[in-house]
Write a protein that holds these residues in place. Structure first.
Motif, PDB file in Angstrom:
ATOM      1  N   ALA A 128     -21.499 -28.573 -27.500  1.00 43.59           N
ATOM      2  CA  ALA A 128     -21.214 -28.244 -29.033  1.00 43.59           C
ATOM      3  C   ALA A 128     -21.857 -29.857 -29.964  1.00 43.59           C
ATOM      4  CB  ALA A 128     -20.303 -27.920 -29.776  1.00 43.59           C
ATOM      5  N   PRO A 129     -22.854 -29.751 -29.987  1.00 40.13           N
ATOM      6  CA  PRO A 129     -23.633 -31.104 -30.128  1.00 40.13           C
ATOM      7  C   PRO A 129     -23.523 -31.435 -31.647  1.00 40.13           C
ATOM      8  CG  PRO A 129     -25.091 -29.421 -30.989  1.00 40.13           C
ATOM      9  CD  PRO A 129     -23.877 -28.509 -30.341  1.00 40.13           C
ATOM     10  N   LEU A 130     -22.753 -30.767 -32.513  1.00 39.58           N
ATOM     11  CA  LEU A 130     -22.667 -30.527 -34.415  1.00 39.58           C
ATOM     12  C   LEU A 130     -21.423 -32.170 -34.225  1.00 39.58           C
ATOM     13  CD1 LEU A 130     -22.300 -27.253 -35.899  1.00 39.58           C
ATOM     14  CD2 LEU A 130     -24.039 -28.844 -35.950  1.00 39.58           C
ATOM     15  N   LEU A 131     -22.287 -32.743 -36.079  1.00 38.05           N
ATOM     16  CA  LEU A 131     -21.338 -33.659 -36.007  1.00 38.05           C
ATOM     17  C   LEU A 131     -20.360 -33.719 -37.237  1.00 38.05           C
ATOM     18  CD1 LEU A 131     -23.254 -36.989 -35.880  1.00 38.05           C
ATOM     19  CD2 LEU A 131     -21.677 -36.850 -34.490  1.00 38.05           C
ATOM     20  N   ARG A 168     -10.289 -24.132 -38.337  1.00 31.51           N
ATOM     21  CA  ARG A 168     -10.641 -23.989 -37.331  1.00 31.51           C
ATOM     22  C   ARG A 168     -12.357 -23.595 -37.205  1.00 31.51           C
ATOM     23  NH1 ARG A 168     -11.577 -19.199 -33.989  1.00 31.51           N
ATOM     24  NH2 ARG A 168     -10.762 -19.334 -31.650  1.00 31.51           N
ATOM     25  N   LEU A 169     -12.658 -24.304 -36.431  1.00 33.34           N
ATOM     26  CA  LEU A 169     -14.353 -24.597 -36.353  1.00 33.34           C
ATOM     27  C   LEU A 169     -14.830 -24.053 -34.960  1.00 33.34           C
ATOM     28  CD1 LEU A 169     -16.652 -26.674 -37.746  1.00 33.34           C
ATOM     29  CD2 LEU A 169     -16.984 -26.875 -35.244  1.00 33.34           C
ATOM     30  N   GLU A 170     -15.050 -23.028 -35.343  1.00 30.61           N
ATOM     31  CA  GLU A 170     -15.942 -22.561 -33.512  1.00 30.61           C
ATOM     32  C   GLU A 170     -17.289 -22.561 -33.517  1.00 30.61           C
ATOM     33  OE1 GLU A 170     -15.777 -18.446 -30.582  1.00 30.61           O
ATOM     34  OE2 GLU A 170     -14.543 -18.502 -32.903  1.00 30.61           O
ATOM     35  N   GLN A 222     -28.060 -24.203 -35.348  1.00 29.78           N
ATOM     36  CA  GLN A 222     -26.611 -24.017 -35.448  1.00 29.78           C
ATOM     37  C   GLN A 222     -25.430 -23.402 -35.927  1.00 29.78           C
ATOM     38  OE1 GLN A 222     -26.408 -25.039 -31.970  1.00 29.78           O
ATOM     39  NE2 GLN A 222     -27.889 -26.002 -31.712  1.00 29.78           N
ATOM     40  N   VAL A 223     -25.444 -22.257 -35.602  1.00 26.36           N
ATOM     41  CA  VAL A 223     -24.503 -21.248 -36.439  1.00 26.36           C
ATOM     42  C   VAL A 223     -23.178 -21.848 -35.548  1.00 26.36           C
ATOM     43  CG1 VAL A 223     -24.068 -19.011 -36.738  1.00 26.36           C
ATOM     44  CG2 VAL A 223     -26.024 -19.384 -36.788  1.00 26.36           C
ATOM     45  N   VAL A 224     -22.268 -21.723 -37.037  1.00 23.18           N
ATOM     46  CA  VAL A 224     -20.258 -22.001 -36.616  1.00 23.18           C
ATOM     47  C   VAL A 224     -19.835 -21.286 -37.610  1.00 23.18           C
ATOM     48  CG1 VAL A 224     -20.933 -24.776 -36.582  1.00 23.18           C
ATOM     49  CG2 VAL A 224     -20.990 -23.459 -38.741  1.00 23.18           C
TER      50      VAL A 224
END
Length: 583
Positions: free
Chosen positions: A326-329, A402-404, A352-354
């Motif tokens: 998961a590359p997101l900052l 909650r972040l998926e 990227q989809v979150v």
């Protein structure tokens, strides 16, 4: 633990985390020698490291007793040379060759001053560095009083043979040797690099690695080839920092070379992640967004140099790692009574989809798409509060979002809608430096900065409420050292150490009650809470306040840390009417 001023510990795991690169396992991948010393007991802490021929190596050691700056190291080759996978190497000569060489002892003597303004940027004295180093150590030949933990440095011969053993006081180190990468490796990768990169001039504090950090120099090499970064001033040749920089860079080049031997595309993709940047519309330049979590960097090198895998198996593992990572900052950019705003940075070359969902609710999650190489901000409505007779019941506890993303879930603690005041008011003493890349990537909270000790309070007085601040100072009072109080309305009041007052919005006009005192080591100020700063909402009286300390030592905010390019401090909302009888 303060991520900007680590203290060396005497266990092998911590030493390995600090050896030759900003990663947790790099020390285990870097040593090719052991020494015989009579004046001191020198014990190596790595037995099966990885080394690059023709390059300097560092090994974590413990030292008991007095020791010279250099010691003798015995290198012994064996008759049966072996490759990394443990089979005879066809291109390495057989035979036995012994030699004694000199190895230097280098001491972790000082840390890169990451949170404070960078000495390499003369005209930006109060700005904090976003692009901090994973490993903030610098090395020195000088031993500090009582120091036991150090590194042993040696120049590995370019013709060093596989199967080499190094003996010291009966201990054996059996290094795994790698050939140095081709001099054209990085330029070959640059041909395959993506053109989808942030635009605009680079900022040395936001966009580029810290030039003072020797363990970050490998990024400059990669970025110079792939992105055209200008190289920083070189360390003095053969200085401790130069040895650390060359050792780290050599290991990463060797790692990329092993990947490129089977897949140039995969090596290029990984190299891009090591120097990735994102475009943020609120930042003055592209921001660093590369892999900055030491655990991730450690996992990468362990996978690349895994002796049980063939090159093809290793590349498959790297591809899988990059696809599931998961590359997101992610950081909280703002919040109010109705919503929070998340900043999501995507350093990858793909969308990227979150999915976002409050832990306390079962409503359908909110989906967000983050474009490549960009930072987007997503507004997430707060959970719907239960109500009695139409009046919402305000909760003071922290909510969890909650972040998926890519099958991985992280929980983000969100400040409550408001804070109930006690009878004595609300106080903030932990002013924190701005967020940086490493703290955001690792999800760690920055410790209060002792150099910017500041106390702020919203407290009752006989005729209402007042705001009080106290700021410690290390030098003579001057207008550059100040505390800025910002309201939820955007008004601000700046109070300098010399008593200068700036009232943006003229909220103090006619209010009266401003007091200021200056002392040898601090200044204090208080003023009546402006009536315009009190928001009446039903039975609540909400006051939104944020504080920023600005001095020659840098900046720090309360109650929440924010990114360095944020114009003002985030605010907390205090309900001054929610006091209980037991307060």
């Amino acid at each position: 633990m303060n991520p900007y001023h680590r203290t060396m510990r005497a266990d092998a795991r911590h030493l390995q985390s600090l050896a030759v690169a900003p990663i947790k396992v790099i020390a285990a991948l870097a040593t090719l020698m052991i020494a015989t010393v009579s004046a001191a007991d020198v014990r190596p802490l790595a037995s099966r490291p990885h080394a690059v021929r023709g390059e300097p190596l560092l090994v974590p050691i413990t030292v008991e007793g007095s020791v010279r700056e250099s010691i003798s190291v015995r290198l012994e080759s064996v008759n049966e040379p072996t490759s990394m996978r443990g089979t005879p190497s066809a291109n390495t000569p057989r035979g036995s060759t012994n030699q004694t060489v000199s190895a230097r002892i280098l001491w972790p003597n000082r840390a890169v001053n990451q949170g404070s303004p960078a000495a390499s940027v003369d005209d930006q004295s109060t700005r904090a560095r976003w692009a901090t180093a994973c490993n903030d150590l610098r090395l020195s030949s000088a031993r500090q009083s009582g120091a036991r933990d150090a590194y042993l440095a040696i120049d590995v011969p370019i013709d060093a043979r596989d199967g080499l053993r190094i003996i010291i006081d009966g201990a054996t180190v059996s290094p795994v040797l790698h050939d140095a990468a081709s001099v054209t490796l990085l330029t070959d990768l640059a041909v395959r690099a993506s053109a989808l990169v942030p635009s605009g001039a680079l900022d040395p504090l936001l966009s580029l690695p810290d030039p003072l950090a020797p363990f970050e120099r490998f990024r400059f090499e990669i970025g110079g080839a792939l992105r055209g970064w200008n190289a920083p001033n070189a360390f003095v040749r053969a200085s401790p920092d130069d040895i650390a920089a060359r050792a780290t860079s050599a290991l990463w080049r060797a790692a990329l070379a092993r990947i490129a031997a089977s897949s140039v595309g995969t090596a290029t993709e990984l190299a891009e992640l090591l120097v990735a940047q994102c475009q943020d519309e609120f930042a003055s330049a592209p921001i660093a967004a590369w892999i900055a979590d030491p655990r991730e960097l450690g996992a990468l090198l362990a996978l690349i140099f895994d002796p049980s895998r063939s090159n093809e198996q290793m590349v498959e593992g790297i591809v899988s790692w990059m696809r599931v990572r998961a590359p997101l900052l992610v950081w909280i950019d703002n919040d109010d009574s109705e919503s929070i705003t998340l900043a999501l940075g995507n350093p990858s070359a793909d969308e990227q989809v979150v999915r976002l969902q409050w832990l306390a609710q079962s409503d359908a999650p909110l989906a967000a798409v983050v474009a490549p190489s960009e930072v987007v901000r997503v507004r997430v409505p707060r959970p719907i509060m239960p109500s009695i007779d139409g009046v919402a019941i305000v909760r003071s506890e922290t909510d969890v979002l909650r972040l998926e993303h890519r099958g991985q879930v992280r929980s983000i603690s969100v400040p409550p809608t408001s804070i109930a005041s006690s009878a004595s008011g609300v106080a903030w003493s932990g002013f924190r430096r701005p967020l940086d890349l490493v703290s955001v990537a690792t999800g760690t909270e920055l410790d209060p900065d002792p150099a910017l000790r500041t106390y702020a309070a919203l407290r009752p007085r006989l005729d209402g409420w007042e705001i009080f601040v106290e700021a410690r100072t290390a030098t003579q009072a001057n207008a550059a050292d100040r505390v800025i109080i910002v309201s939820a309305l955007g008004d601000s009041i700046s109070i300098a150490a010399d008593g200068t007052l700036e009232d943006v919005g003229n909220v103090l006009v006619g209010a009266g009650g401003f007091e200021f005192r200056s002392y040898a080591d601090r200044f204090r100020a208080s003023f009546v809470l402006p009536a315009a700063w009190i928001e009446r909402t039903g039975a609540q009286g909400i006051v939104g306040l944020g504080f920023r300390r600005v001095s020659e030592a840098g900046e720090a905010d309360a109650p929440y840390a924010s990114v360095p390019w944020r114009a003002s401090a985030r605010v907390a909302r205090v309900d001054i009417l929610s006091r209980t009888e037991t307060d």
